[in-house]
Write a protein that holds these residues in place. Structure first.
Motif, mmCIF file in Angstrom:
data_model
loop_
_atom_site.group_PDB
_atom_site.id
_atom_site.type_symbol
_atom_site.label_atom_id
_atom_site.label_comp_id
_atom_site.label_asym_id
_atom_site.label_seq_id
_atom_site.Cartn_x
_atom_site.Cartn_y
_atom_site.Cartn_z
ATOM 1 N N UNK A 5 16.616 -111.083 -30.245
ATOM 2 C CA UNK A 5 15.707 -111.798 -29.350
ATOM 3 C C UNK A 5 14.770 -110.782 -28.679
ATOM 4 N N UNK A 6 13.604 -111.217 -28.206
ATOM 5 C CA UNK A 6 12.710 -110.295 -27.500
ATOM 6 C C UNK A 6 13.412 -109.650 -26.306
ATOM 7 N N UNK A 7 13.277 -108.323 -26.193
ATOM 8 C CA UNK A 7 13.829 -107.610 -25.042
ATOM 9 C C UNK A 7 15.288 -107.252 -25.149
ATOM 10 N N UNK A 8 15.927 -107.500 -26.294
ATOM 11 C CA UNK A 8 17.362 -107.239 -26.435
ATOM 12 C C UNK A 8 17.652 -105.736 -26.464
ATOM 13 N N UNK A 9 18.685 -105.330 -25.741
ATOM 14 C CA UNK A 9 19.056 -103.917 -25.687
ATOM 15 C C UNK A 9 19.556 -103.364 -27.015
ATOM 16 N N UNK A 10 20.015 -104.231 -27.923
ATOM 17 C CA UNK A 10 20.461 -103.757 -29.235
ATOM 18 C C UNK A 10 19.354 -102.986 -29.946
ATOM 19 N N UNK A 11 18.135 -103.527 -29.894
ATOM 20 C CA UNK A 11 17.008 -102.887 -30.576
ATOM 21 C C UNK A 11 16.802 -101.478 -30.067
ATOM 22 N N UNK A 12 16.803 -101.316 -28.744
ATOM 23 C CA UNK A 12 16.594 -99.993 -28.159
ATOM 24 C C UNK A 12 17.720 -99.049 -28.559
ATOM 25 N N UNK A 13 18.951 -99.556 -28.499
ATOM 26 C CA UNK A 13 20.095 -98.699 -28.865
ATOM 27 C C UNK A 13 19.999 -98.271 -30.329
ATOM 28 N N UNK A 14 19.565 -99.189 -31.217
ATOM 29 C CA UNK A 14 19.380 -98.833 -32.634
ATOM 30 C C UNK A 14 18.355 -97.711 -32.786
ATOM 31 N N UNK A 15 17.233 -97.838 -32.051
ATOM 32 C CA UNK A 15 16.161 -96.832 -32.168
ATOM 33 C C UNK A 15 16.688 -95.456 -31.779
ATOM 34 N N UNK A 16 17.435 -95.414 -30.657
ATOM 35 C CA UNK A 16 17.925 -94.127 -30.159
ATOM 36 C C UNK A 16 18.914 -93.530 -31.151
ATOM 37 N N UNK A 17 19.801 -94.370 -31.661
ATOM 38 C CA UNK A 17 20.790 -93.894 -32.622
ATOM 39 C C UNK A 17 20.105 -93.331 -33.869
ATOM 40 N N UNK A 18 19.086 -94.047 -34.360
ATOM 41 C CA UNK A 18 18.367 -93.573 -35.549
ATOM 42 C C UNK A 18 17.675 -92.242 -35.273
ATOM 43 N N UNK A 19 17.103 -92.105 -34.066
ATOM 44 C CA UNK A 19 16.443 -90.838 -33.705
ATOM 45 C C UNK A 19 17.438 -89.682 -33.726
ATOM 46 N N UNK A 20 18.614 -89.930 -33.142
ATOM 47 C CA UNK A 20 19.610 -88.852 -33.077
ATOM 48 C C UNK A 20 20.077 -88.476 -34.488
ATOM 49 N N UNK A 21 20.333 -89.493 -35.326
ATOM 50 C CA UNK A 21 20.780 -89.196 -36.696
ATOM 51 C C UNK A 21 19.713 -88.419 -37.445
ATOM 52 N N UNK A 22 18.448 -88.756 -37.191
ATOM 53 C CA UNK A 22 17.355 -88.048 -37.867
ATOM 54 C C UNK A 22 17.245 -86.613 -37.358
ATOM 55 N N UNK A 23 17.276 -86.447 -36.031
ATOM 56 C CA UNK A 23 17.094 -85.107 -35.456
ATOM 57 C C UNK A 23 18.265 -84.180 -35.779
ATOM 58 N N UNK A 24 19.481 -84.754 -35.881
ATOM 59 C CA UNK A 24 20.649 -83.932 -36.211
ATOM 60 C C UNK A 24 20.823 -83.798 -37.727
ATOM 61 N N UNK A 25 19.896 -84.389 -38.470
ATOM 62 C CA UNK A 25 19.909 -84.279 -39.935
ATOM 63 C C UNK A 25 21.200 -84.845 -40.543
#
Lengths: 75, 258
Positions: free
Chosen positions: B31-51
Motif C-alpha cells: 500500500x502507499x506509504x508502507x514501511x515494508x518498501x522502505x525496509x526492502x530498499x535499505x536491505x537491498x542497498x546494504x546487500x549491494x554495498x557489502x557485495x
C-alpha cells in the motif's frame, strides 16, 4: 561560500502518492500534483525546484524508490 | 557565472541517491506509504554495498512481505508460516559460507513462529532476523496481533485491545535479548530519513557479526500499516511516533563486547 544545489527526478508512473517525501523534505521542494498518473495516484513532483539542496531525505524514505537525487557544488 | 539549470545538475557524475541496483523493476504491491518498501530498499542497498548478492539466501515469511523475492534480486526460499528461522537454521548449517537472513512480520514471528524464533535465538544460530513490527496482521485485514498496543483498535478488537482478557503486547526483541545465543539485538524505525540511516548502519553491523560467526542478530523495525490502521501514510507515521515508540523504545537492546 560554496553552495549546494540539488535536483530531484521523480518516476511519476511508479509513485503511489503517499506524501511521505513531501513532509520529510526540509526545504518544501516537493508537493503532490493535482493531476494523477495512470494508476490514479497524485504523484509527487518538484514544485519548488530551486529550493532543493540535494539532501536525499525524500529518496531515502520513499517506500517505492521512485526518487533519484542529484547535487552539485556551485560557487 | 551563468545560472545552473536543471539539466546541468541531472548528470551521472552528480548522482547523490538512486534506488539500489538489486531492486528489480517490479512495482511493489505494498500500500502507499508502507514501511515494508522502505525496509526492502535499505536491505537491498546494504546487500549491494557489502557485495553480498552472490552469496545471500533470504527466507521470506507469510504475510504482506511474502512476495519479497519478486523485488530483491538475490536467492530466496519461502518458508511455511512462522518457520523462517527453522529454515534459515538449515540453510546456514548446510551452507555456512552464505549470508542468511529472515524477514518476518509480527504475525509470523511473534505469533505462529514464537517457538521457532525463541529456540533459534537460544541456539545462537548464525543468522540475521529482521522483524517488521506494525502491531497488526496487515495482509489478512488488520486483525489483532500479539504486538497490538493496549487499547488499540483492530478488526478483531473493535473496542480496543482489552489487556485483562487478551494480555499485554509481546516485546519480542526484549525477550530474545535475554537469551545467551543472541549477539546483537536492536530496535529501529523507517518512518524518517534519520531512522532509515540508523537502520542501515544496524544492518551493516549485523552483516559484520554474521561474517565473524558471533551468533544470532535480531533487528526489529517498528513500522506502520496505513491500511490496517485506517489512516493516511503521514497520519500513520505520526501515530507511530506518538503511540508505538513509547511502548517499543528505539535503540540497541544488546550489543556484543568488542
Amino acid at each position: 561560500m560554496a553552495k549546494i544545489k540539488g535536483a530531484v527526478v521523480v518516476d511519476r508512473e511508479r509513485c503511489k502518492g503517499c506524501e511521505v517525501c513531501v513532509v520529510t523534505c526540509p526545504t518544501e521542494t516537493l508537493a503532490l500534483a493535482t493531476e494523477v498518473n495512470s494508476k490514479g495516484y497524485h504523484y509527487s513532483y518538484a514544485a519548488n525546484p530551486d529550493a532543493c539542496i540535494g539532501c536525499a531525505n525524500c529518496a531515502v524514505v520513499c517506500p517505492d524508490g521512485v526518487i533519484t537525487v542529484y547535487k552539485v557544488k556551485v560557487g | 557565472m551563468a545560472e545552473i539549470t536543471f539539466n546541468d545538475i541531472i548528470k551521472p557524475e552528480n548522482l547523490a541517491y538512486k534506488r539500489s541496483k538489486l531492486m528489480t523493476d517490479n512495482v511493489m504491491h505494498y500500500c502507499p506509504g508502507c514501511g515494508h518498501g522502505t525496509a526492502h530498499q535499505v536491505l537491498a542497498e546494504v546487500l549491494e554495498e557489502e557485495n553480498l548478492q552472490e552469496r545471500t539466501v533470504g527466507i521470506t515469511p507469510v504475510g504482506c512481505s511474502v512476495l519479497m523475492y519478486n523485488y530483491i534480486d538475490v536467492d530466496f526460499q519461502e518458508a511455511a508460516h512462522g518457520r523462517a528461522p527453522a529454515l534459515a537454521t538449515a540453510v546456514k548449517r548446510l551452507m555456512p559460507e552464505k549470508f542468511v537472513f529472515t524477514y518476518q512480520g509480527d504475525g509470523d514471528l511473534a505469533a505462529i513462529g514464537t517457538a521457532e524464533t525463541i529456540h533459534t535465538c537460544n541456539r545462537g544460530e548464525n543468522i540475521l532476523i529482521i522483524f517488521i513490527n506494525n502491531g497488526i496482521y496487515g495482509m489478512t485485514g488488520g486483525q489483532m496481533a500479539p504486538t497490538t498496543l493496549p487499547g488499540m483498535k483492530s478488526s478483531t478488537s473493535p473496542y480496543g485491545r482489552d489487556v485483562s482478557m487478551m494480555g499485554s503486547p509481546i516485546k519480542m526483541a526484549d525477550i530474545v535479548a535475554m537469551l545467551p545465543g543472541t549477539c546483537y539485538v536492536t530496535r529501529h524505525s523507517v518512518n524518517t530519513a534519520g531512522g532509515v540511516r540508523k537502520f542501515k548502519r544496524a544492518l551493516k553491523k549485523a552483516v559484520q557479526y554474521q561474517n565473524e560467526n558471533r551468533g544470532t542478530c535480531f533487528i526489529e523495525v517498528v513500522s506502520n500499516c496505513p491500511s490496517g490502521w485506517k489512516m493516511t501514510p503521514v497520519e500513520s507515521n505520526k501515530w507511530l511516533e506518538e503511540n508505538m515508540f513509547p511502548y517499543y523504545p528505539l535503540g540497541d537492546i544488546k550489543v556484543p563486547a568488542e
